[in-house]
Design a protein around this motif. Structure first.
Motif, mmCIF file in Angstrom:
data_model
loop_
_atom_site.group_PDB
_atom_site.id
_atom_site.type_symbol
_atom_site.label_atom_id
_atom_site.label_comp_id
_atom_site.label_asym_id
_atom_site.label_seq_id
_atom_site.Cartn_x
_atom_site.Cartn_y
_atom_site.Cartn_z
ATOM 1 N N SER A 54 5.013 1.805 -4.434
ATOM 2 C CA SER A 54 3.781 1.206 -3.921
ATOM 3 C C SER A 54 2.551 1.816 -4.588
ATOM 4 O O SER A 54 2.664 2.729 -5.401
ATOM 5 C CB SER A 54 3.706 1.413 -2.417
ATOM 6 O OG SER A 54 3.666 2.796 -2.134
ATOM 7 N N LEU A 55 1.363 1.313 -4.207
ATOM 8 C CA LEU A 55 0.117 1.807 -4.800
ATOM 9 C C LEU A 55 -0.070 3.300 -4.578
ATOM 10 O O LEU A 55 -0.464 4.025 -5.491
ATOM 11 C CB LEU A 55 -1.084 1.040 -4.207
ATOM 12 C CG LEU A 55 -1.229 -0.410 -4.677
ATOM 13 C CD1 LEU A 55 -2.164 -1.169 -3.754
ATOM 14 C CD2 LEU A 55 -1.725 -0.492 -6.115
ATOM 15 N N ILE A 56 0.228 3.760 -3.354
ATOM 16 C CA ILE A 56 0.039 5.192 -3.052
ATOM 17 C C ILE A 56 1.018 6.047 -3.844
ATOM 18 O O ILE A 56 0.655 7.070 -4.392
ATOM 19 C CB ILE A 56 0.182 5.447 -1.536
ATOM 20 C CG1 ILE A 56 -1.138 5.107 -0.880
ATOM 21 C CG2 ILE A 56 0.581 6.870 -1.232
ATOM 22 C CD1 ILE A 56 -1.336 5.643 0.485
ATOM 23 N N GLU A 57 2.280 5.589 -3.932
ATOM 24 C CA GLU A 57 3.287 6.379 -4.661
ATOM 25 C C GLU A 57 2.986 6.457 -6.152
ATOM 26 O O GLU A 57 3.485 7.331 -6.831
ATOM 27 C CB GLU A 57 4.677 5.803 -4.416
ATOM 28 C CG GLU A 57 5.180 6.127 -3.024
ATOM 29 C CD GLU A 57 6.153 5.106 -2.477
ATOM 30 O OE1 GLU A 57 7.233 5.504 -2.071
ATOM 31 O OE2 GLU A 57 5.807 3.915 -2.460
ATOM 32 N N ARG A 58 2.162 5.531 -6.639
ATOM 33 C CA ARG A 58 1.744 5.595 -8.046
ATOM 34 C C ARG A 58 0.876 6.813 -8.337
ATOM 35 O O ARG A 58 0.875 7.324 -9.440
ATOM 36 C CB ARG A 58 0.906 4.364 -8.403
ATOM 37 C CG ARG A 58 1.712 3.170 -8.738
ATOM 38 C CD ARG A 58 0.812 2.143 -9.368
ATOM 39 N NE ARG A 58 1.604 1.130 -10.006
ATOM 40 C CZ ARG A 58 1.184 0.394 -11.017
ATOM 41 N NH1 ARG A 58 -0.023 0.562 -11.497
ATOM 42 N NH2 ARG A 58 1.946 -0.521 -11.555
ATOM 43 N N VAL A 59 0.085 7.210 -7.342
ATOM 44 C CA VAL A 59 -0.890 8.271 -7.614
ATOM 45 C C VAL A 59 -0.521 9.617 -7.022
ATOM 46 O O VAL A 59 -0.918 10.640 -7.557
ATOM 47 C CB VAL A 59 -2.310 7.888 -7.127
ATOM 48 C CG1 VAL A 59 -2.949 6.884 -8.018
ATOM 49 C CG2 VAL A 59 -2.301 7.399 -5.705
ATOM 50 N N GLN A 60 0.260 9.656 -5.947
ATOM 51 C CA GLN A 60 0.483 10.947 -5.297
ATOM 52 C C GLN A 60 1.752 11.625 -5.791
ATOM 53 O O GLN A 60 2.651 10.985 -6.305
ATOM 54 C CB GLN A 60 0.508 10.791 -3.774
ATOM 55 C CG GLN A 60 1.809 10.215 -3.239
ATOM 56 C CD GLN A 60 1.853 10.189 -1.725
ATOM 57 O OE1 GLN A 60 0.867 10.410 -1.058
ATOM 58 N NE2 GLN A 60 3.008 9.882 -1.170
ATOM 59 N N GLY A 61 1.794 12.938 -5.629
ATOM 60 C CA GLY A 61 3.016 13.704 -5.900
ATOM 61 C C GLY A 61 3.223 14.037 -7.359
ATOM 62 O O GLY A 61 2.427 13.724 -8.238
ATOM 63 N N GLU A 112 1.542 13.510 -13.391
ATOM 64 C CA GLU A 112 2.473 13.150 -14.464
ATOM 65 C C GLU A 112 1.747 12.733 -15.740
ATOM 66 O O GLU A 112 2.184 13.069 -16.838
ATOM 67 C CB GLU A 112 3.383 12.019 -13.976
ATOM 68 C CG GLU A 112 4.413 11.560 -14.992
ATOM 69 C CD GLU A 112 5.743 12.286 -14.871
ATOM 70 O OE1 GLU A 112 6.708 11.799 -15.455
ATOM 71 O OE2 GLU A 112 5.818 13.326 -14.212
ATOM 72 N N ASN A 113 0.650 12.010 -15.625
ATOM 73 C CA ASN A 113 0.027 11.408 -16.807
ATOM 74 C C ASN A 113 -1.363 11.928 -17.160
ATOM 75 O O ASN A 113 -1.818 11.730 -18.280
ATOM 76 C CB ASN A 113 -0.079 9.887 -16.641
ATOM 77 C CG ASN A 113 1.264 9.265 -16.286
ATOM 78 O OD1 ASN A 113 1.440 8.802 -15.176
ATOM 79 N ND2 ASN A 113 2.200 9.279 -17.205
ATOM 80 N N LEU A 114 -2.071 12.520 -16.209
ATOM 81 C CA LEU A 114 -3.454 12.915 -16.491
ATOM 82 C C LEU A 114 -3.614 14.425 -16.627
ATOM 83 O O LEU A 114 -4.132 14.905 -17.624
ATOM 84 C CB LEU A 114 -4.392 12.383 -15.390
ATOM 85 C CG LEU A 114 -4.463 10.860 -15.310
ATOM 86 C CD1 LEU A 114 -5.230 10.424 -14.079
ATOM 87 C CD2 LEU A 114 -5.109 10.273 -16.550
ATOM 88 N N PHE A 122 0.824 -1.208 0.000
ATOM 89 C CA PHE A 122 0.000 0.000 0.000
ATOM 90 C C PHE A 122 0.863 1.265 0.000
ATOM 91 O O PHE A 122 0.618 2.194 -0.737
ATOM 92 C CB PHE A 122 -0.922 0.028 1.230
ATOM 93 C CG PHE A 122 -2.083 -0.920 1.133
ATOM 94 C CD1 PHE A 122 -3.042 -0.775 0.135
ATOM 95 C CD2 PHE A 122 -2.226 -1.958 2.038
ATOM 96 C CE1 PHE A 122 -4.107 -1.644 0.048
ATOM 97 C CE2 PHE A 122 -3.309 -2.834 1.950
ATOM 98 C CZ PHE A 122 -4.248 -2.671 0.950
ATOM 99 N N TYR A 123 1.864 1.288 0.906
ATOM 100 C CA TYR A 123 2.637 2.521 1.108
ATOM 101 C C TYR A 123 4.061 2.164 1.500
ATOM 102 O O TYR A 123 4.297 1.626 2.579
ATOM 103 C CB TYR A 123 1.968 3.344 2.204
ATOM 104 C CG TYR A 123 2.505 4.749 2.359
ATOM 105 C CD1 TYR A 123 2.941 5.486 1.262
ATOM 106 C CD2 TYR A 123 2.582 5.357 3.611
ATOM 107 C CE1 TYR A 123 3.428 6.771 1.399
ATOM 108 C CE2 TYR A 123 3.057 6.647 3.766
ATOM 109 C CZ TYR A 123 3.480 7.342 2.651
ATOM 110 O OH TYR A 123 3.954 8.621 2.789
ATOM 111 N N ASN A 124 5.017 2.477 0.637
ATOM 112 C CA ASN A 124 6.401 2.053 0.847
ATOM 113 C C ASN A 124 7.309 3.210 1.266
ATOM 114 O O ASN A 124 8.486 3.221 0.975
ATOM 115 C CB ASN A 124 6.939 1.401 -0.435
ATOM 116 C CG ASN A 124 8.214 0.607 -0.184
ATOM 117 O OD1 ASN A 124 8.461 0.161 0.924
ATOM 118 N ND2 ASN A 124 9.037 0.465 -1.209
ATOM 119 N N ASP A 125 6.709 4.218 1.917
ATOM 120 C CA ASP A 125 7.515 5.385 2.309
ATOM 121 C C ASP A 125 7.201 5.778 3.751
ATOM 122 O O ASP A 125 7.033 6.952 4.063
ATOM 123 C CB ASP A 125 7.219 6.546 1.341
ATOM 124 C CG ASP A 125 8.229 7.674 1.490
ATOM 125 O OD1 ASP A 125 9.336 7.401 1.985
ATOM 126 O OD2 ASP A 125 7.900 8.821 1.143
#
Length: 825
Positions: A269-276, A283-285, A249-252
């Motif tokens: 992790s899943l969270i780092e994929r979407v945040q920041g 970055e992509n949307l 879920f969260y690797n930080d």
């Protein structure tokens, strides 16, 4: 059939929902078999979707791009805590009590107050028994009475909590026990595709790696439970399972080492994929890489217009514009195809009437030219060429003038060329800045860019309604010198100057000599009359298009001042402003080049008489400061209203020293050579100020850190050179030397303290204000002004009854005032 979405809910997926959603139980740690096919019940099982061409999804039968993917599920051997809800779990444990009968009570003194520790009851209101507090040892361990509460026990407790109590504690849309995970979803293969390396090996996504770790440890834990292994082994494996699920879920997390790749890289992790900034949204949307764009370093070019951009030939040959073949452009486009991709202006591709695209090569050029007929639906992707409309942008894009439409001018070399007068809206300089160029691909996009985004349409700032584009530096210096009282040119030189600037006037004033003011007046329309700085020494008067009094400077021509530019904009519109800026700035620059303009040390030297006066002022100021310190030490100083005695002392000392700086500035201005380049730049506003001249030629003055004299350093003194408790000007950062004279080591040290603080503040403020602006603009992005002048949000609710409360568009106003002039010129 399309369905209407009524609402989207975000929350915890319950075990029941997950059972219904999952198409398969995933329990194999192996990913591929010996033949390279995905293992059944493994994390790349074809039932979860397909990413390889030719394969079909085992769930829906769809091929790649047809099947969106399906969820799988891992059943955990022992439940684990949902790491993202650790604080919520702690509150649920802390504010609820399960008695012997399995009944749950809420332990809040006041249900409406925030859930704080001080708000918790010490005793159960019904049984009277003392309640022990629950502590969270971050990130996911809970301790009560010195003993760890296991996830299984927490889950059993949470099952006893009624929905109404859970709701009061902020759990909505799910049950409290759902915060303890017994099953976790396996995301579809389509959101974590593998890639095949050049070596032929597959490289898996970070999420896949984590899922494999979870399955592997889960299997080991299950086996150890089945063989009834010792508790410490089971507990260690359970802790490891908790770790792998949490880092999925969260690797930080602060208190836990991150899960890493074999290379040492931290897994995403899943969270780092979407945040920041590098997350999915930003970055992509919201913003992504685009086609038909270029980026390179910018450099200045005073010979192109403010609405032009110099584009390297290399870039112009790569970027293309699609043009439909018609009777009118047939011959020109055939010439482009004949030139091909390697000659400019050429073409790179053609679109055939059936929509397929073909690259132009030497082999197929003739065939294509013979095949193409006007009006049959052929399109040629030709090179970028002069006068094409493009969008030019510099990041960070902070206001609408950060991206504007320019006309292309194809030039040699490798940098984008920019007129210096258009630097201000982009906040650009030429110390290595890079900028982006975007080529609109359709007629509609080009028309919009030309109508709404042309540089000349943005001469006035939407913030203040005054010019943001104006002349600067050399242009201002040149015109300042050209319009001096006694400035005259031979008639022949005046003609040559105009000719070199590309101007051809036949109506120069009669006589052998032409004044600089008469030259500039040629470019001002006849019916412009205005007075700048009325009644002051630097008054400028223009009557019926003639500059009759005063010297043109930053107030008349510059960005953020520019009264002449403002008046032209109001009376004549944007095109006239662009024309005036382009023509007059060129004349100013050429005049300055021919006259010569340089700066040296002798520009800053003042006579001995002035130096004596400066020394006298400094000595008097230091003496006055000593008197103030004596007054303070003897207890005779009275505190200012609302200030302590120490604050009063510092305010009065700083005031005394600053007055000395001002006085020295006046001495330097009195003795300064008005023909020196330093004076010309400072007085015209082209660059720098008399304050800068004062620090260079007179005195550097008081250095300050956090808006006070320098206080910190050694214990009870700033440097070891001074006595403890010393408060003299010198010991607190006052520098009586000038830059020209040079600073001694102590002065230099204090100066560097102040400068370093200023530098640190600037970088921190930029970062903070950038993020604040981002937050603010995101919150306002859906607001729009309707035709009825109201400001409304995306739901159509009224935010303001009149836009800006006054209905005035600053960009179309005269510095916020409504312009009453209606012109048809």
């Amino acid at each position: 059939m399309s369905k209407k979405i009524n609402k989207i809910e975000f929350g915890i997926v319950s075990t029941e929902k997950l059972d219904n959603m999952a198409v398969k139980e995933i329990d194999k740690a192996e990913v591929y078999d010996a033949d390279g096919y995905p293992v059944e019940n493994g994390v790349m099982d074809p039932a979860l979707g397909v990413i390889d061409p030719g394969m079909r999804c085992q769930t829906c039968g769809g091929k790649i791009r047809e099947c969106k993917g399906h969820f799988g599920m891992i059943t955990l051997s022992r439940p684990v805590v949902h790491v993202l809800y650790a604080k919520k779990i702690r509150n649920l444990l802390r504010f609820t009590n399960i008695n012997e009968n399995g009944e749950c009570t809420l332990l809040l003194k006041d249900e409406d107050k925030a859930l704080r520790k001080s708000n918790m009851m010490k005793q159960d209101p019904e049984t009277g028994e003392e309640i022990s507090d629950v502590k969270l040892n971050k990130p996911y361990t809970f301790v009560e009475d010195g003993e760890e509460i296991k996830p299984q026990e927490i889950k059993e407790r949470f099952k006893q909590i009624p929905d109404e109590i859970a709701a009061k504690l902020g759990v909505e849309g799910c049950r409290p026990e759902d915060l303890i995970l017994e099953k976790i979803p396996v995301p579809p293969v389509t959101i974590r595709p593998s890639i095949t390396l050049e070596t032929g090996e597959r490289s898996e996504d970070d999420i896949t790696h984590k899922l494999v770790d979870v399955i592997r440890i889960n299997k080991r834990l299950q086996n150890n439970i089945e063989i009834e292994a010792p508790d410490f082994i089971i507990n260690d494996l359970h802790e490891l399972l908790q770790y792998h699920v949490s880092t999925l879920f969260y690797n930080d997390m602060n208190s836990v080492p991150p899960a890493r790749h074999r290379s040492g890289r931290s897994l995403k992790s899943l969270i780092e994929r979407v945040q920041g900034k590098q997350g999915r949204f930003r970055e992509n949307l919201i913003g992504k890489r685009v086609n038909f764009s270029a980026r390179t370093v910018i450099s200045p070019d005073p010979n192109i217009g403010i609405n032009e951009v110099g584009v390297p030939k290399l870039v112009a040959e790569k970027l293309t514009i699609p043009e439909k073949v018609t009777e009118r452009n047939y011959d020109r486009l055939m010439k482009h195809i004949e030139n091909g991709p390697d000659q400019h202006p050429g073409a790179n591709y053609v679109f055939q009437p059936n929509g397929s695209r073909r690259r132009i090569t030497e082999e197929n050029q003739e065939e294509l030219i013979e095949s193409i007929e006007p009006g049959e639906g052929w399109t040629v992707e030709r090179h970028l060429q002069d006068n094409d409309t493009v969008l030019f942008n510099r990041q960070p894009s902070l206001h609408r003038m950060s991206i504007m439409a320019h006309k292309v001018k194809v030039l040699p070399y490798r940098t984008f060329r920019l007129n210096l007068n258009v630097c201000a809206p982009y906040n650009a300089d030429f110390d290595g800045d890079e900028m982006n160029l975007h080529v609109p691909q359709s007629e509609e996009a080009r028309a919009e860019a030309e109508e709404l985004m042309k540089v000349q349409e943005h001469v006035k700032s939407p913030k203040m309604g005054g010019p943001i584009i104006g002349m600067l530096q050399d242009y201002v210096s040149g015109l300042y010198l050209l319009t001096q009282d006694d400035r005259e040119l031979d008639r022949e030189k005046a003609f040559n100057l105009l000719a070199e600037a590309g101007e051809h006037f036949s109506d120069l004033p009669e006589g052998d000599k032409v004044s600089g003011r008469e030259l500039v007046s040629l470019f001002i329309p006849d019916d412009i009359s205005l007075t700048i700085n009325e009644g002051e020494d630097d008054e400028v008067v223009i009557e019926n298009g003639k500059l009759v009094k005063g010297v043109l400077d930053e107030d008349a021509l510059g960005d953020y001042g520019g009264e002449i530019i403002q008046q032209l904009s109001i009376e004549y519109g944007s095109d006239k402003v662009a024309e005036f800026l382009n023509r007059v700035s060129r004349v100013g620059a050429i005049f300055l080049t021919k006259r010569g303009f340089s700066i040296g040390l002798d520009d800053l030297e003042v006579p001995e008489e002035a130096t004596d006066q400066i020394t006298e002022v400094i000595e008097e100021s230091v003496d006055s400061t000593e008197d103030l310190l004596k007054e303070y030490e003897e207890g005779k100083m009275e505190a200012m209203t609302g200030k302590t005695l120490e604050e009063t002392r510092e305010i009065r000392i700083t005031k005394e020293l600053n007055e000395a700086f001002t006085e020295i500035g006046e001495i330097i201005a009195e003795y300064f050579d008005e023909d020196s380049s330093a004076y010309v730049m400072a007085d015209s506003g082209a660059r720098g100020s008399m304050q800068n001249v004062t620090t260079m030629a007179g005195m550097l003055g008081q250095n300050s850190v956090r808006a006070t004299r320098i206080e910190r350093g050694y214990k009870n003194r700033t440097l070891s050179h001074y006595k403890p408790g010393e408060m003299s000007p010198e010991s607190r950062g006052f520098v009586s030397s000038s830059i020209l004279e040079g600073l001694d080591p102590r002065e230099m040290f204090f100066h560097q303290m102040a400068q370093r603080k200023a530098l640190a503040d600037k970088s921190l403020n930029t970062k903070t204000s950038g993020y604040m602006y981002r937050r603010l603009s995101n919150s306002l992005q859906d607001l729009r002004v309707e035709y009825d002048q109201t400001v409304r949000n995306a739901q159509g609710e009224i935010i303001q009854f009149r836009a800006g409360e006054d209905g005035i568009d600053p960009q179309k106003s005269d510095r916020g005032r409504i312009t009453t002039t209606i012109s048809t010129k």
